[in-house]
Motif scaffolding. Structure first.
Motif: not given
Length: 263
Positions: A114-123, A256-259
């Motif tokens: 895992v290089a990065g996390l994306v929370y989509v209306s998430a806890l 792109r930013e967490a490469g």
């Protein structure tokens, strides 16, 4: 002196073409490279099929996208389901979670792929916290009604489904989501997390400003606490279906930013 130049060039070329030098170039080439793998984790009530619009957008951009099918039976089971998919990735991945899926990626996101996390209306709980604790101090949302059966599994009340979950979806799409609900074991919200991947991994958040599942101030509080780069969009809790381009754009930005080098 001039006769030495060819010899010097030959020596320099030999060094440049050596296995060690080539390995160094390969490492340099990987450094900062855009992440090309995305793993999508659904929340409660809607399964992985809801990610189809985001999947289509990202695969058209050249991403390799995998979708986790959470059993929603326990946090441990959902984390294991996510880890199995992460194990199959051929390099670093952006891990994305919607709603309850945010809790799952928080616990599972310490995976070395895992290089990065994306929370989509998430806890986004912290280690040592439960998901239920995230609601403390925030206003309840009357449109979002959960019916819990005698076995402890919950469904969104059918009469309230569109208003509470997907008011901006078409009637047909909202009806399909309503009728294909996957119930969640309600005890999961009381499970204490042991890890918080957002403490060590960069995070992004998409906040649906018309979300009726969560108080808006709660979503913003969680996203700001984890230092996420926030994107807001006018959408319901079903933002993954109704605003897939915004969600895909955020995932693309994260990639792109967490490469980072392939591990």
């Amino acid at each position: 002196m001039f006769k030495l130049i060819p010899a010097m060039l030959a020596a320099a070329l030999a060094v440049a073409l050596s296995p060690a030098a080539q390995a160094g170039d390969a490492t340099s080439a990987h450094h900062g490279a855009q992440v090309k793998n995305v793993v999508l984790v659904h929340g409660a009530f809607a399964d992985g099929a809801g990610w189809r619009p985001v999947y289509d957008d990202l695969t058209a951009r050249g991403y390799r996208v995998s979708i986790v099918q959470n059993p929603l039976t326990s946090l441990a089971d959902d984390v294991r389901a996510t880890q199995r998919v992460l194990d199959r990735q051929d390099g670093p991945a952006i891990l994305v979670g919607h709603s309850w899926g945010g809790t799952v990626i928080t616990e599972a996101g310490d995976h070395d792929k895992v290089a990065g996390l994306v929370y989509v209306s998430a806890l986004a709980p912290d280690a040592g916290e439960t998901t239920a604790q995230q609601y403390a101090g925030f206003a309840p949302t009357p449109e979002f009604v959960i019916d819990t059966g005698s076995d402890g599994y919950g469904f969104i009340n059918p009469a309230n489904f569109k208003a509470g979950f997907a008011h901006d979806a078409t009637d047909a799409d909202a009806a399909f989501l309503r009728d294909s609900q996957v119930p969640i074991n309600m005890t999961v919200f009381g499970t204490t997390l042991t890890k918080a991947a957002w403490r060590t991994k960069p995070s992004w958040a998409v906040i649906a400003t018309e979300d009726k599942a969560f108080d808006q101030t709660m979503l913003i509080h969680m996203a700001e606490r984890i230092n996420a780069r926030i994107t807001k969009v006018a959408a319901s809790h079903a933002v993954f279906m109704t605003q897939p381009t915004v969600v895909a754009d955020t995932i693309d930005r994260a990639a792109r930013e967490a490469g980072q080098p392939v591990r």
